[in-house]
Scaffold this motif. Structure first.
Motif, PDB file in Angstrom:
ATOM      1  N   ALA A   1       0.832  -1.209   0.000  1.00 46.05           N
ATOM      2  CA  ALA A   1       0.000   0.000   0.000  1.00 46.05           C
ATOM      3  C   ALA A   1       0.863   1.254   0.000  1.00 46.05           C
ATOM      4  O   ALA A   1       0.573   2.215  -0.727  1.00 46.05           O
ATOM      5  CB  ALA A   1      -0.927  -0.011   1.213  1.00 46.05           C
ATOM      6  N   LEU A   2       1.924   1.257   0.784  1.00 47.37           N
ATOM      7  CA  LEU A   2       2.814   2.417   0.812  1.00 47.37           C
ATOM      8  C   LEU A   2       3.479   2.618  -0.546  1.00 47.37           C
ATOM      9  O   LEU A   2       3.618   3.758  -1.009  1.00 47.37           O
ATOM     10  CB  LEU A   2       3.878   2.262   1.900  1.00 47.37           C
ATOM     11  CG  LEU A   2       4.817   3.448   2.072  1.00 47.37           C
ATOM     12  CD1 LEU A   2       4.042   4.672   2.542  1.00 47.37           C
ATOM     13  CD2 LEU A   2       5.918   3.116   3.046  1.00 47.37           C
ATOM     14  N   GLY A   3       3.857   1.553  -1.209  1.00 47.75           N
ATOM     15  CA  GLY A   3       4.436   1.654  -2.549  1.00 47.75           C
ATOM     16  C   GLY A   3       3.470   2.275  -3.543  1.00 47.75           C
ATOM     17  O   GLY A   3       3.852   3.118  -4.360  1.00 47.75           O
ATOM     18  N   ILE A   4       2.212   1.885  -3.466  1.00 47.43           N
ATOM     19  CA  ILE A   4       1.197   2.465  -4.352  1.00 47.43           C
ATOM     20  C   ILE A   4       1.020   3.952  -4.060  1.00 47.43           C
ATOM     21  O   ILE A   4       0.960   4.775  -4.976  1.00 47.43           O
ATOM     22  CB  ILE A   4      -0.135   1.698  -4.224  1.00 47.43           C
ATOM     23  CG1 ILE A   4       0.010   0.320  -4.846  1.00 47.43           C
ATOM     24  CG2 ILE A   4      -1.278   2.470  -4.888  1.00 47.43           C
ATOM     25  CD1 ILE A   4      -1.193  -0.573  -4.658  1.00 47.43           C
ATOM     26  N   ILE A   5       0.929   4.301  -2.782  1.00 48.59           N
ATOM     27  CA  ILE A   5       0.757   5.705  -2.402  1.00 48.59           C
ATOM     28  C   ILE A   5       1.936   6.547  -2.872  1.00 48.59           C
ATOM     29  O   ILE A   5       1.752   7.642  -3.416  1.00 48.59           O
ATOM     30  CB  ILE A   5       0.555   5.828  -0.874  1.00 48.59           C
ATOM     31  CG1 ILE A   5      -0.801   5.228  -0.492  1.00 48.59           C
ATOM     32  CG2 ILE A   5       0.668   7.269  -0.407  1.00 48.59           C
ATOM     33  CD1 ILE A   5      -0.995   5.038   0.995  1.00 48.59           C
ATOM     34  N   ILE A   6       3.141   6.054  -2.705  1.00 51.30           N
ATOM     35  CA  ILE A   6       4.332   6.794  -3.144  1.00 51.30           C
ATOM     36  C   ILE A   6       4.319   6.975  -4.658  1.00 51.30           C
ATOM     37  O   ILE A   6       4.637   8.054  -5.164  1.00 51.30           O
ATOM     38  CB  ILE A   6       5.619   6.096  -2.661  1.00 51.30           C
ATOM     39  CG1 ILE A   6       5.760   6.282  -1.152  1.00 51.30           C
ATOM     40  CG2 ILE A   6       6.848   6.634  -3.387  1.00 51.30           C
ATOM     41  CD1 ILE A   6       6.887   5.494  -0.535  1.00 51.30           C
TER      42      ILE A   6
END
Length: 73
Positions: free
Chosen positions: A58-63
């Motif tokens: 999820a953090l990768g997608i947000i970044i």
């Protein structure tokens, strides 16, 4: 027999080590692999690996979304 049972119960309730949590967070595929290898014998550790992999994904997608929005055009 009861000592063997208690060892199994204690092992099944142990959480994932910090290093494996970091690995699962940074490389979500590794977290998924850890989840599927540990889900039957160590359910607490498997859930921890799955959670860290999902957070990392999820953090990768947000970044990536933020990078796309902030990119100069």
């Amino acid at each position: 027999m009861s000592e063997e049972n208690s060892n199994f119960n204690n092992k099944s309730q142990e959480d994932l080590s910090t290093g494996l949590k970091v690995l699962s967070f940074c490389i979500p595929l590794a977290g998924a692999i850890l989840y599927f290898t540990k889900k039957d014998n160590e359910p607490v550790a498997a859930k921890s690996a799955c959670n860290m992999a999902l957070f990392g994904f999820a953090l990768g997608i947000i970044i990536n979304i933020i990078r796309y929005v902030m990119a100069p055009r």
